[in-house]
Design an enzyme around this catalytic site. Structure first.
Site, PDB file in Angstrom:
ATOM      1  CG  MET A  13       1.334  -3.393  -0.607  1.00  6.87           C
ATOM      2  SD  MET A  13       2.233  -2.055   0.211  1.00  6.87           S
ATOM      3  CE  MET A  13       2.435  -0.871  -1.102  1.00  6.87           C
ATOM      4  CB  SER A 128       8.260   3.221  -3.198  1.00 14.03           C
ATOM      5  OG  SER A 128       9.262   2.721  -2.317  1.00 14.03           O
ATOM      6  N   GLY A 130       6.300   0.204   1.131  1.00 12.58           N
ATOM      7  CA  GLY A 130       5.823  -0.969   1.861  1.00 12.58           C
ATOM      8  C   GLY A 130       4.489  -0.708   2.544  1.00 12.58           C
ATOM      9  CE  LYS A 182       8.027   0.952  -5.972  1.00 12.48           C
ATOM     10  NZ  LYS A 182       8.421  -0.414  -5.885  1.00 12.48           N
ATOM     11  CG  HIS A 185      12.302   3.318  -5.840  1.00  8.56           C
ATOM     12  ND1 HIS A 185      12.025   2.105  -5.236  1.00  8.56           N
ATOM     13  CD2 HIS A 185      12.375   4.229  -4.835  1.00  8.56           C
ATOM     14  CE1 HIS A 185      11.933   2.280  -3.931  1.00  8.56           C
ATOM     15  NE2 HIS A 185      12.132   3.564  -3.667  1.00  8.56           N
ATOM     16  CG  ASN A 186      11.548  -1.615  -6.577  1.00  5.42           C
ATOM     17  OD1 ASN A 186      11.216  -0.525  -6.132  1.00  5.42           O
ATOM     18  ND2 ASN A 186      10.814  -2.700  -6.439  1.00  5.42           N
ATOM     19  CD  GLU A 189      13.786  -1.652  -2.509  1.00  8.07           C
ATOM     20  OE1 GLU A 189      12.934  -0.749  -2.655  1.00  8.07           O
ATOM     21  OE2 GLU A 189      13.473  -2.859  -2.463  1.00  8.07           O
TER      22      GLU A 189
HETATM   23  C1  6PG Z   1       9.023  -0.513  -2.324  1.00  5.98           C
HETATM   24  C2  6PG Z   1       9.729  -1.836  -2.514  1.00  5.98           C
HETATM   25  C3  6PG Z   1       8.802  -2.944  -2.892  1.00  5.98           C
HETATM   26  C4  6PG Z   1       9.498  -4.250  -3.218  1.00  5.98           C
HETATM   27  C5  6PG Z   1      10.246  -4.852  -2.080  1.00  5.98           C
HETATM   28  C6  6PG Z   1      10.709  -6.273  -2.296  1.00  5.98           C
HETATM   29  O1  6PG Z   1       9.409   0.401  -3.023  1.00  5.98           O
HETATM   30  O2  6PG Z   1       8.158  -0.402  -1.462  1.00  5.98           O
HETATM   31  O3  6PG Z   1      10.641  -1.699  -3.554  1.00  5.98           O
HETATM   32  O4  6PG Z   1       8.090  -2.506  -4.000  1.00  5.98           O
HETATM   33  O5  6PG Z   1       8.540  -5.141  -3.614  1.00  5.98           O
HETATM   34  O6  6PG Z   1      11.327  -4.051  -1.760  1.00  5.98           O
HETATM   35  O7  6PG Z   1      11.551  -6.443  -3.376  1.00  5.98           O
HETATM   36  P1  6PG Z   1      12.376  -7.797  -3.561  1.00  5.98           P
HETATM   37  O8  6PG Z   1      11.549  -8.912  -3.045  1.00  5.98           O
HETATM   38  O9  6PG Z   1      12.648  -7.943  -5.008  1.00  5.98           O
HETATM   39  O10 6PG Z   1      13.612  -7.608  -2.736  1.00  5.98           O
END
Ligand code: 6PG
Length: 472
Positions: A13, A128, A130, A182, A185-186, A189
Site C-alpha cells: 500500500m 480505500s 486496495g 473509513k 465504509h468497511n 463493505e
Molecule cells: C479498503 C478495504 C481494506 C480492508 C480489506 C480487508 O477499503 O480498501 O476495506 O481496507 O482491509 O477489505 O478487510 P477484511 O480482511 O476485514 O475483510
C-alpha cells in the site's frame, strides 16, 4: 531538491501510494524500516517520477520541504505508535503526520491530541481501494485539523480517484473523523459482500444455477442499478476456474471467511452509539459462524426442512431483494456516520461522504449518486429509506424481497442479511412495536418504570401489591 511529501512504510500500500504521488509529479521521499525495500522501489519504479530514498529517519525528515508532510503506511496498532514515537521528536510545530492505515478512530483521537500538544498536526486518513486503488486513485478520507487539510488536500485530491472530474477525497472532519468514516465504509463493505454472497447462495442452491451462469447473472445486474465494483468482481470470481482441478474456483476455496477487524469495530462502536446496524452485524456474525469449523462439524447433522430442493425462486426477485437489502445496509451505515458525528462534534456532511465513495473505494457503486442526491435535497434526512427515490425503490422491491426471504426460509438457506434488513424495514415502519411489552416486563421485575402514550411523566405499577399505578 526537497520532497513535497514523504511515505514511510513501503509494503504494497505504501509503495503504491508513493508511486501514485511520484506519477503525479510530486517529488516523494521514501523510507522503510529495512532499506532493502526502499532501494527496490527506486530501482524498479524510479523512472516514474522523483523519489528521494532515505536510509534513516533523520535523512527522511531532512529531505522534506516545510511544513513537512509525512505519511505513515504501517500496520495499524502498536507499529503505528512506534513509528510516531520515532518521527515526532524530529519534527517541528506545523509539520503533519498522516496515518494512512486502518487505525481505530479512538487511537487516532488519542494520537491527534498528544501530537497537537506538541504543535504537530496528526491526520488520521482512511484510504480505500486496495493495492490498485493506492496506485491508480483511491478514495481518501482524511480527518485532522482544517489547517492541515489546506496543506494536504490539494495533494491528496490530486492522487485520488475522480468521478465526473470530482476528486474522491474531502476533509471529513476533525481528529478521528476520517478513520471513523473509513471504519463505517468497511462495515458497509462487509454487509454488501454478505448480501451478494446470500444472493449467490440462493441462485446456486435455491435456483440450481451453476457458478458460470450466476456470473452471467451478476454481469447483467452490473449493467443496472446494482452496478458496483463488488458486483463486478463477484462475476469475475464466479466465472473463474481453478487451474489445478478444473473445478469452479468458488468450490475449491474453504468456506470460512476471515476478517481483520474493521467490520467488528463498526459493530462494537454502533452498539456504544445505540445505532442498529443490523446488516453489518449479521455480516460480521456470518463470517464468525463460517469460521467456527468445530461448531459447524458438530451441527452438520441437524435436520433441515423437508422436502428441500429447487424452488420457484426467481432471479428477478433475488435482484430486487438484493437491492432493497443494500439500501437498508447503506441507510444504517449513514445513520452511524451521523450518530458518530453528533457524538464527537465532527459536523460530517453525509452527502460529501457519498460523493467521495463514488470512485476508488471498495464499495463504489452507481447508486451512491442517488445517495448524494438524497442528502443534497435534504441534508438532515433521518434515513435514506424515507428519501423519495429510495422509498419508491423499496416499495417496488418489497413483494419480491418478502418472497425471497420466505423461499429461503423454506429452503433452509440462511439469509441473515436479507432477513434482518427486512426486519429492520418492518421495524422502522411499524405503527406500534412490542417494545411496549418489554417496558412492561422491565417494570414488572425491576420497577424500571415506563412512560405512557397519553400523559407526561414516568410510572410504575405495584405489581406485587394492589397493581395500582404510581408515579415512577
Ligand atoms: C479498503 C478495504 C481494506 C480492508 C480489506 C480487508 O477499503 O480498501 O476495506 O481496507 O482491509 O477489505 O478487510 P477484511 O480482511 O476485514 O475483510
Amino acid at each position: 531538491e526537497l520532497a513535497r511529501i514523504g511515505v514511510t512504510g513501503l509494503a504494497v500500500m505504501g509503495r503504491n501510494l508513493a508511486r501514485n504521488l511520484a506519477r503525479h509529479g510530486h517529488p516523494v521521499a521514501v523510507h522503510n524500516r529495512s532499506y532493502g525495500r526502499t532501494k527496490e522501489l527506486v530501482e524498479e519504479f524510479g523512472h516514474e517520477g522523483t523519489f528521494l530514498p532515505a536510509e534513516t529517519a533523520e535523512q527522511f525528515v531532512a529531505s522534506l520541504e516545510r511544513p513537512r508532510r509525512l505519511v505513515i503506511m504501517v500496520k495499524a496498532g502498536a507499529p503505528t505508535d512506534a513509528v510516531i514515537d520515532e518521527f515526532a521528536p524530529l519534527l517541528e510545530a506545523g509539520d503533519m503526520i498522516v496515518d494512512g492505515g486502518n487505525a481505530h478512530f479512538t487511537d487516532t483521537r488519542r494520537r491527534e491530541q498528544a501530537l497537537r500538544e506538541r504543535g504537530i498536526h496528526f491526520v488520521g486518513c482512511g484510504i480505500s481501494g486496495g493495492e490498485e486503488g493506492a496506485l491508480h486513485g483511491p478514495s481518501i478520507m482524511p480527518g485532522g485539523s482544517p489547517e492541515s487539510y489546506e496543506a494536504l488536500g490539494p495533494l491528496l485530491e490530486d492522487i485520488s480517484a475522480k468521478v465526473d472530474g470530482t476528486p474522491c477525497c474531502t476533509h471529513v472532519g476533525p481528529d478521528g473523523a476520517g478513520h471513523f468514516v473509513k471504519m463505517v465504509h468497511n462495515g458497509i463493505e462487509y454487509a454488501d459482500m454478505q448480501l451478494i454472497a446470500e444472493a449467490y447462495d440462493l441462485l446456486r442452491r435455491g435456483a440450481g444455477r451453476e457458478p458460470t451462469e450466476i456470473a452471467d447473472i451478476f454481469r447483467g445486474w452490473n449493467e443496472g442499478r446494482l452496478g458496483s465494483y463488488l458486483i463486478e468482481i463477484t462475476a469475475e470470481v464466479l466465472a473463474h476456474t481453478d487451474v489445478t482441478t478444473g473445478q469452479p474456483f468458488v468450490d475449491v476455496v474453504q468456506d470460512q471467511a476471515e476478517q481483520k477487524g474493521t467490520g467488528r469495530w463498526t459493530v462494537q462502536i454502533a452498539l456504544d452509539l445505540g445505532v442498529p446496524v443490523s446488516g453489518i452485524a449479521e455480516a460480521v456474525f456470518a463470517r464468525s459462524l463460517s469460521g467456527d469449523a468445530d461448531l459447524r462439524a458438530a451441527a452438520r447433522r441437524l435436520p433441515g426442512p423437508v422436502p428441500a430442493g429447487n424452488s420457484d425462486l426467481l432471479v428477478e426477485d433475488v435482484e430486487q431483494a438484493l437491492y432493497a437489502s443494500k439500501i437498508v445496509a447503506y441507510a444504517q451505515g449513514f445513520n452511524q456516520i451521523q450518530a458518530g458525528s453528533a457524538e464527537y462534534n465532527w459536523s460530517i456532511d453525509p452527502g460529501a461522504m457519498s460523493t467521495i465513495w463514488r470512485g476508488g473505494c471498495i464499495i463504489r457503486a452507481k447508486f451512491l449518486d442517488r445517495i448524494k442526491a438524497a442528502y443534497d435535497s435534504n441534508p438532515g434526512l433521518p434515513s435514506l429509506l424515507v428519501d423519495d427515490y429510495f422509498q419508491d425503490a423499496v416499495r417496488g422491491a418489497q413483494d419480491a424481497w418478502r418472497r425471497v426471504v420466505t423461499s429461503a426460509t423454506w429452503l433452509g438457506i440462511p439469509v441473515p442479511g436479507f432477513a434482518s434488513a427486512l426486519a429492520y424495514y418492518d421495524g422502522l415502519r411499524a405503527e406500534r412495536l412490542p417494545a411496549a411489552l418489554v417496558q412492561g416486563q422491565r417494570d414488572f421485575f425491576g420497577a424500571h418504570t415506563y412512560r405512557r402514550v397519553d400523559r407526561e411523566g414516568s410510572y410504575h405499577v405495584l405489581w406485587g401489591g394492589d397493581r395500582k399505578e404510581v408515579a415512577g
